[in-house]
Design an enzyme around this catalytic site. Structure first.
Site, mmCIF file in Angstrom:
data_model
loop_
_atom_site.group_PDB
_atom_site.id
_atom_site.type_symbol
_atom_site.label_atom_id
_atom_site.label_comp_id
_atom_site.label_asym_id
_atom_site.label_seq_id
_atom_site.Cartn_x
_atom_site.Cartn_y
_atom_site.Cartn_z
ATOM 1 N N LYS A 100 0.838 -1.199 0.000
ATOM 2 C CA LYS A 100 0.000 0.000 0.000
ATOM 3 C C LYS A 100 0.872 1.249 0.000
ATOM 4 C CE LYS A 100 -3.987 -1.751 2.596
ATOM 5 N NZ LYS A 100 -4.978 -1.608 1.502
ATOM 6 N N ARG A 141 -10.433 -11.225 1.539
ATOM 7 C CA ARG A 141 -11.330 -12.243 0.971
ATOM 8 C C ARG A 141 -10.722 -13.635 1.080
ATOM 9 N NH1 ARG A 141 -11.543 -9.023 -4.555
ATOM 10 N NH2 ARG A 141 -11.322 -7.393 -2.969
HETATM 11 N N1 BES Z 1 -8.193 -3.634 4.211
HETATM 12 C C1 BES Z 1 -8.326 -3.224 2.866
HETATM 13 C C2 BES Z 1 -9.616 -2.434 2.615
HETATM 14 C C3 BES Z 1 -9.718 -1.104 3.315
HETATM 15 C C4 BES Z 1 -9.298 0.053 2.677
HETATM 16 C C5 BES Z 1 -10.270 -1.005 4.577
HETATM 17 C C6 BES Z 1 -9.396 1.280 3.306
HETATM 18 C C7 BES Z 1 -10.376 0.225 5.220
HETATM 19 C C8 BES Z 1 -9.935 1.368 4.582
HETATM 20 C C9 BES Z 1 -8.333 -4.443 1.942
HETATM 21 O O1 BES Z 1 -7.557 -5.509 2.356
HETATM 22 C C10 BES Z 1 -7.797 -4.005 0.630
HETATM 23 O O2 BES Z 1 -6.655 -3.629 0.591
HETATM 24 N N2 BES Z 1 -8.605 -4.081 -0.412
HETATM 25 C C11 BES Z 1 -8.200 -3.702 -1.715
HETATM 26 C C12 BES Z 1 -8.714 -4.739 -2.681
HETATM 27 C C13 BES Z 1 -8.217 -4.558 -4.099
HETATM 28 C C14 BES Z 1 -6.731 -4.790 -4.143
HETATM 29 C C15 BES Z 1 -8.943 -5.525 -5.007
HETATM 30 C C16 BES Z 1 -8.817 -2.342 -2.012
HETATM 31 O O3 BES Z 1 -9.961 -2.111 -1.651
HETATM 32 O O4 BES Z 1 -8.111 -1.510 -2.593
HETATM 33 MN MN MN Z 2 -5.520 -5.344 1.764
#
Ligand code: BES
Ligand code: MN
Ligand code: ZN
Length: 554
Positions: A324, A398
């Site tokens: 990230k 997921r």
């Molecule tokens: N934990 C994150 C989602 C999230 C983002 C929660 C911001 C709270 C605040 C999750 O694991 C994630 O990173 N999801 C990705 C999925 C994508 C790579 C398909 C996302 O939402 O960007």
């Molecule tokens: Mn994630």
């Protein structure tokens, strides 16, 4: 007669060492709830809390349905519009009790806190129009929701005080529930802050004509259980990830289970490997803190139903090798909020001795990018045998949830609900105060209804078939993400999870935004962990606990 109940063991604590050893728990509960019908004006409290509505741009003191303890608020009502206080939701004003004129000698409290209260439903009601208005009601902001929020706001503002009497409308059961739940849930303050943790409001006295009734005791018990569970969930979310690893989370779960008489099963990494949990193992393998899958169960005699709750418990989500950006990372200590919520929910079910069996599954792992981390293009085999190509290691939620869902449905529950900070797309779609709920339509809609009743905002979202192709890959049964498109990201994640629930009625709650409040506090919601989803889950569990086993479930 007055009833006094202690908030449960996981309430915030006045003087707790922040360096609590792993697995130990706060030892002393502080926020005490009392209901009183007493008309004795010498209420032994520091502050009297009153509410005002915002009507035609002016604050109007709410006196209907308020046990006013024999006090005369006429002078206050007259003075209020001149103070600059608007009466809008989340506005508060503190005034000295001398504003009560000659009555002042009768009150020990040296100040009054007036809390604002608005919302179209309430405003219309005040004007004699029909209550409830479409979207706001569906988002939990009906009359009771607004009252809950006002009580929560007042209790939050009173952190550090010893006691307050809430003279809010509470002469019918819905109002009373809203005031007790709002005040207790709002009275939270994080005890782990270094230096100088804030003490929560110590004692909440709610004046209500219903104080001695059976229904009022039930409302009281429910408010206490909800507040205790919420404090537990918020504490876990607020805990930094260097202190809360999958293992220390597991120890906390064990301590909760021991304290509440819950059944617990702990699968460590070796067992997870052995039993085919390729999703959880894959996500956890990049961290020096190994993953766990924990089941905490409330098992009453002759349960009406069996309900499985699955919570995402990523104690820190760096994204893994699909790292990230820096600005997105600090919030990722809250990526275990789903697991904290289901642990709170099963604790509350036990405290209230609900008539349903509740199996709470905590899918715990840390998502890190070290030498042995899972690589984009790795293929893992899930608990149910499905193979998944991991195209994006940041779509880790997921993977752990799918494994836990697959395991949970092996026990043939009547329904399964999963709750997770799953997608950034949830926040893009619904903002940070409204959660998304997807799944089998009747259960999805039941969740949305329970949320509205409980004063929470869950909006039903579809699972469109045309998006299912985003999960196809030539290399495996599924892929975990479509790296070329972010369209409908929340729904794609829901479609992924749907693959693992068989034909069990299922709801998926995406709380990515609402689980963690990075902005200003509002209503009963503090900064940091919020406990989002707990009131909704508790409402659903207690509803289903009341339903006789013979009734159809779908
Ligand atoms: N934990 C994150 C989602 C999230 C983002 C929660 C911001 C709270 C605040 C999750 O694991 C994630 O990173 N999801 C990705 C999925 C994508 C790579 C398909 C996302 O939402 O960007
Ligand atoms: Mn994630
Ligand atoms: Zn995540």
């Amino acid at each position: 007669m007055e009833t006094t109940r202690k908030h449960g063991s996981y309430g915030t604590v006045r003087a707790q060492s922040p360096r609590t050893a792993a697995g130990t728990l706060p030892s002393e509960a502080v926020t005490i709830l009392e209901l009183t019908t007493s008309c004795d004006p010498r209420l032994n409290v520091d502050v009297l809390v009153l509410a005002a509505a915002h009507i035609d741009q002016t604050p109007v003191l709410l006196t209907d349905g308020v046990v006013n303890q024999g006090l005369d608020f006429t002078a206050l009502a007259t003075a209020l519009p001149t103070t600059g206080f608007t009466g809008e939701l989340d506005a508060v004003i503190r005034v000295p009790s001398s504003v009560l004129g000659s009555d002042v000698r009768a009150v020990r409290a040296d100040s009054l806190l007036i809390v604002g209260k608005i919302g179209r439903a309430v405003q219309q009601e005040c004007r004699g129009l029909a209550a409830g208005s479409g979207d706001e009601t569906a988002l939990g902001a009906d009359r009771a929701g607004v009252l809950r929020r006002a009580a929560g706001c007042a209790a939050r503002e009173l952190a550090g005080m010893d006691s307050a009497a809430f003279l809010l409308p509470a002469d019918d059961l819905d109002d009373l529930r809203a005031v007790t739940e709002g005040a207790l849930v709002g009275a939270y303050a994080w005890s782990g802050r270094v230096p100088a943790p804030t003490a929560p409001l110590g004692r909440v006295v709610v004046a209500t004509a219903l104080a001695d009734s059976v229904e009022a005791s039930a409302a009281e018990a429910r408010a206490i259980a909800l507040a205790e569970a919420t404090a537990l969930a918020r504490d876990l979310v607020n805990e930094p990830p260097n202190r809360l690893t999958p293992q220390t989370f597991t120890q906390r779960a064990r301590a909760v289970a021991d304290d509440a008489g819950l059944d617990i099963e702990i699968l460590d990494e070796a067992l997870l490997r052995e039993q085919g949990f390729g999703g959880i193992v894959g996500v956890g393998q990049g961290s020096v803190h190994p993953p766990f899958l924990v089941r905490v169960s409330w098992v009453p005699d002759n349960p009406a139903q069996r309900i499985a709750l699955i919570g995402k418990g990523i104690t820190f989500d760096s994204g893994g090798l699909s790292l990230k950006p820096p600005a997105s990372m600090p919030e990722m200590k809250s990526d275990m909020a789903g697991a904290a919520t289901v642990l709170g929910a099963v604790l509350a079910a036990a405290r209230l001795e609900l008539g349903v069996r509740v199996d709470a599954w905590l899918a715990l792992a840390e998502n890190m990018p070290t030498a042995d981390a899972q690589r984009p293009s790795d293929i893992v085999t899930m608990r149910d045998g499905t193979t998944v190509e991991v195209t994006n290691t940041d779509a880790e939620g997921r993977l752990v949830m799918a494994d836990a869902l697959a395991r949970a449905i092996e026990d043939k529950p009547d329904c399964v609900l999963d709750i997770a900070t799953l997608t950034g797309a949830q926040i893009i779609a619904l903002g940070d105060r409204v959660s998304g709920v997807m799944g089998t339509p009747p259960l999805r809609d039941e969740v949305a209804r329970c949320a509205a009743e409980a004063g929470e905002a869950f909006w039903p979202m579809p699972l469109p078939e045309h998006l299912r192709s985003a999960l196809e890959t030539p290399f495996a049964g599924l892929r975990n993400a479509d790296i070329s498109s972010r369209a409908g990201g929340m729904l794609v994640a829901g479609l992924f999870l749907r693959e693992f629930v068989g034909d069990v009625p299922w709801a998926h709650l995406d709380i990515a935004g609402p689980a963690y409040n990075e902005k200003s506090p509002w209503g009963a919601t503090p900064v940091g962990g919020t406990g989002a989803g707990l009131a909704t889950l508790l409402a659903l569990l207690s509803d289903r606990g009341r339903r006789p086993p013979s009734e159809p479930l779908r």
